[in-house]
Write a protein that holds these residues in place. Structure first.
Motif, PDB file in Angstrom:
ATOM      1  N   ARG A   1      -0.976  -4.620 -10.972  1.00  0.00           N
ATOM      2  CA  ARG A   1      -1.400  -3.674 -12.006  1.00  0.00           C
ATOM      3  C   ARG A   1      -0.598  -2.383 -11.913  1.00  0.00           C
ATOM      4  O   ARG A   1      -0.172  -1.816 -12.937  1.00  0.00           O
ATOM      5  CB  ARG A   1      -2.893  -3.374 -11.857  1.00  0.00           C
TER       6      ARG A   1
ATOM      7  N   GLN B   1      -6.707  -9.185  -3.134  1.00  0.00           N
ATOM      8  CA  GLN B   1      -7.155  -7.965  -3.815  1.00  0.00           C
ATOM      9  C   GLN B   1      -6.028  -6.932  -3.872  1.00  0.00           C
ATOM     10  O   GLN B   1      -5.787  -6.309  -4.916  1.00  0.00           O
ATOM     11  CB  GLN B   1      -8.377  -7.396  -3.101  1.00  0.00           C
ATOM     12  N   THR B   2      -5.355  -6.739  -2.749  1.00  0.00           N
ATOM     13  CA  THR B   2      -4.242  -5.795  -2.727  1.00  0.00           C
ATOM     14  C   THR B   2      -3.138  -6.232  -3.675  1.00  0.00           C
ATOM     15  O   THR B   2      -2.513  -5.401  -4.358  1.00  0.00           O
ATOM     16  CB  THR B   2      -3.689  -5.670  -1.300  1.00  0.00           C
TER      17      THR B   2
ATOM     18  N   PHE C   1      -6.724   3.082  -5.877  1.00  0.00           N
ATOM     19  CA  PHE C   1      -6.737   1.777  -5.227  1.00  0.00           C
ATOM     20  C   PHE C   1      -7.334   1.930  -3.841  1.00  0.00           C
ATOM     21  O   PHE C   1      -7.414   3.029  -3.290  1.00  0.00           O
ATOM     22  CB  PHE C   1      -5.312   1.200  -5.129  1.00  0.00           C
TER      23      PHE C   1
ATOM     24  N   GLN D   1      -3.408  -7.992  -6.476  1.00  0.00           N
ATOM     25  CA  GLN D   1      -3.796  -7.731  -7.859  1.00  0.00           C
ATOM     26  C   GLN D   1      -3.632  -6.253  -8.211  1.00  0.00           C
ATOM     27  O   GLN D   1      -3.152  -5.902  -9.303  1.00  0.00           O
ATOM     28  CB  GLN D   1      -5.237  -8.186  -8.083  1.00  0.00           C
ATOM     29  N   GLU D   2      -4.021  -5.364  -7.301  1.00  0.00           N
ATOM     30  CA  GLU D   2      -3.841  -3.934  -7.544  1.00  0.00           C
ATOM     31  C   GLU D   2      -2.363  -3.555  -7.630  1.00  0.00           C
ATOM     32  O   GLU D   2      -1.965  -2.723  -8.455  1.00  0.00           O
ATOM     33  CB  GLU D   2      -4.541  -3.134  -6.446  1.00  0.00           C
TER      34      GLU D   2
ATOM     35  N   TYR E   1      -3.639   5.509 -11.005  1.00  0.00           N
ATOM     36  CA  TYR E   1      -4.558   4.425 -10.679  1.00  0.00           C
ATOM     37  C   TYR E   1      -5.056   4.590  -9.246  1.00  0.00           C
ATOM     38  O   TYR E   1      -4.265   4.714  -8.306  1.00  0.00           O
ATOM     39  CB  TYR E   1      -3.880   3.058 -10.816  1.00  0.00           C
TER      40      TYR E   1
ATOM     41  N   THR F   1       0.833  -1.208   0.000  1.00  0.00           N
ATOM     42  CA  THR F   1       0.000   0.000   0.000  1.00  0.00           C
ATOM     43  C   THR F   1       0.861   1.249   0.000  1.00  0.00           C
ATOM     44  O   THR F   1       0.571   2.226  -0.705  1.00  0.00           O
ATOM     45  CB  THR F   1      -0.934  -0.009   1.227  1.00  0.00           C
TER      46      THR F   1
END
Length: 299
Positions: A70, A63-64, A20, A66-67, A18, A5
């Motif tokens: 990306r 989920q984190t 997030f 995958q972000e 992006y 993060t």
């Protein structure tokens, strides 16, 4: 997740647009609930609740991840667009995102195995920042298990460290003694007259190997019958053991004064460098003190 993060936030501030969602608050809450479940619930109920919370954390971590993957691809595209004009900031972001997404993916694989009931995972990742670190069972009440490396030290009678070696994993102590003495002989250029070590390094094979090297006095406390007890009551044996007990103070001094208890470098090779720097600083300090002690009065 907190590391990823933070890296994604830096990438967004650098111009990667992006959006997030941060899951760190939810994960922190789940970790607190897991700790409470272990303290106040029964063993089976606590394990079931911890597994449920672990599965929830793993879902949010996916989920984190995958972000972050990306975002890593976006940073790499920006690097290709900038070409030779790219700065160190983008390169550091790309390297950090790629490194920690791979490690988080490995942690998620370990988590899935654990949720399937596989509690023992060989060579598992135990540190996100130091992937070479291994769990070492100490057997102490305050610290039954620590994470890091095992360091072998050989001290001379004058208080100098003649040999040191960093070991990855948790090799048995009795397998390290002969190599440590051989390292001392290589560094000093002479065979010692006596060797003393703690009980963990004691074995008949080690005693035989040290005597084969030409070492006359070997003090390795071990269990045995009446003959062994009489042998260990000899004055020379007890004197060597008292000297070996004094080495515990040397180890504590190395930890506190030269920071050998915690490496500031990450990775096995860098941790070995840190240990070598600490040993060199200790020997240099020891040599200076001996020179002062041997200097004539008024010099």
């Amino acid at each position: 997740m907190r590391v990823l993060t933070r890296l994604m936030r830096r990438a967004k501030e650098a111009g990667i647009g992006y959006a997030f969602r941060s899951e760190t608050a939810c994960v922190r809450s789940a970790a607190g609930c897991a700790a409470s479940a272990r303290c106040f619930a029964g063993e089976e109920k606590a394990q079931a609740e911890v597994d449920r919370l672990t599965a929830e954390v793993a879902r949010r971590a996916e989920q984190t991840l995958q972000e972050a993957e990306r975002m890593a691809r976006a940073v790499q595209r920006r690097i290709r667009q900038l070409g030779p004009a790219v700065g160190a900031r983008y390169r550091a972001l790309a390297q950090g995102l790629v490194t920690y997404t791979r490690r988080l993916r490995r942690v998620l694989e370990q988590t899935r195995l654990r949720l399937q009931g596989i509690r023992t995972i060989p060579d598992r990742l135990v540190s996100l920042f130091d992937p070479d670190a291994r769990p070492i069972r100490r057997g102490k009440l305050s610290k039954p298990v620590e994470f890091g490396y095992k360091l072998t030290l050989v001290e001379t009678q004058e208080g100098f460290i003649s040999h040191w070696r960093l070991h990855v994993g948790n090799p048995s102590d009795d397998s390290l003694l002969v190599d440590a003495v051989a390292g001392h002989i290589h560094a000093v250029g002479a065979t010692p007259r006596a060797v003393a070590a703690d009980r963990g390094m004691s074995s008949r094979a080690n005693e035989a190997a040290l005597r084969a090297m030409g070492i006359a006095h070997v003090a390795l406390p071990a269990r045995g019958g009446r003959a062994r007890r009489l042998f260990e009551r000899r004055r020379a044996f007890r004197r060597l053991l008292r000297w070996r007990s004094g080495q515990e103070g040397r180890i504590a001094h190395l930890k506190h004064a030269f920071e050998l208890d915690r490496s500031r470098y990450r990775g096995a090779d860098r941790a070995a460098t840190w240990s070598g720097e600490g040993v060199f600083a200790h020997n240099l300090t020891r040599a200076a003190r001996r020179l002062l002690a041997l200097a004539p009065a008024g010099a």
